[in-house]
Design an enzyme around this catalytic site. Structure first.
Site, PDB file in Angstrom:
ATOM      1  N   TYR A  76      51.749  47.507  35.343  1.00 34.50           N
ATOM      2  CA  TYR A  76      50.423  47.826  35.291  1.00 34.50           C
ATOM      3  C   TYR A  76      49.766  46.727  35.140  1.00 34.50           C
ATOM      4  CZ  TYR A  76      52.402  52.487  34.856  1.00 34.50           C
ATOM      5  OH  TYR A  76      53.362  53.604  34.860  1.00 34.50           O
ATOM      6  N   CYS A  77      49.683  45.586  35.868  1.00 30.03           N
ATOM      7  CA  CYS A  77      48.888  44.321  35.595  1.00 30.03           C
ATOM      8  C   CYS A  77      48.686  43.935  37.188  1.00 30.03           C
ATOM      9  CB  CYS A  77      50.170  43.346  35.023  1.00 30.03           C
ATOM     10  SG  CYS A  77      49.674  41.542  35.125  1.00 30.03           S
ATOM     11  N   GLY A  78      47.677  42.971  37.054  1.00 31.81           N
ATOM     12  CA  GLY A  78      47.162  42.630  38.280  1.00 31.81           C
ATOM     13  C   GLY A  78      48.218  41.499  39.000  1.00 31.81           C
TER      14      GLY A  78
END
Length: 179
Positions: free
Chosen positions: A58-60
């Site tokens: 869940y990271c850019g």
């Protein structure tokens, strides 16, 4: 015919010789992601160039999974491998390994080896990542931080999360380890 004791000693010496020739960064057993199967890193990845990457779901930068898979496919037949290590150190990884595995496999088509979640920085860092930090002089600053190791076990370079898997500088460094 050799006695069982002689055979045991020869086997032990062979194992010791193999361990001595194994780069320090590969003297670990790691569990595959969402599995009970463990991998002897030395026997599996010795004599390969390796890109170690700490990942997060869940990271850019999570979209880099696609580029890492592309990179892996481009060079896997030239003794290169990407090794992914999910980490919750930056609070962007699922606590449920099955969800991490599902995201990797179904969303991004990841086929490169992914391993058990681990800590990658600070006092709680896994011994592999402590060693990567020591040998490179830097620990991961964020998710998708990368370390490139050549076939002899030397750290060639480390790369920030902003370095995309198909960046020309990273590709050039990888290619230099394959010759």
């Amino acid at each position: 015919m050799k006695s069982p004791l002689v055979l045991f000693v020869l086997m032990f010496l062979s194992i010791q010789a193999n361990a001595a020739s194994c780069p320090d960064l590969l003297k670990f057993m790691k569990r595959k992601l969402n599995s009970s199967e463990t991998v002897n890193m030395c026997s599996e990845y010795k004599d390969k160039s390796i890109l170690f990457v700490n990942t997060a779901s869940y990271c850019g930068f999570t979209k880099q999974f696609s580029g890492l898979e592309e990179l892996y496919n481009k060079y896997k037949d030239k003794d290169f491998v990407v090794l992914g290590f999910p980490s919750h150190d930056f609070n962007q990884e699922d606590q449920d390994e099955s969800k991490t595995a599902e995201l990797c496999e179904l969303t991004y088509g990841v086929k490169f080896p992914m391993f058990e979640p681990l800590s990658v920085r600070g006092d709680e860092a896994d011994p592999l990542y402590k060693m990567l930090a020591k040998k490179s002089g830097t620990s991961p600053k964020w998710n998708f931080y990368k370390y490139l190791m050549d076939k002899e076990g030397n750290i060639v370079n480390s790369y920030s999360s902003n370095t995309k898997p198909m960046d020309s500088d990273l590709l050039e460094d990888i290619e230099s380890t394959l010759n």
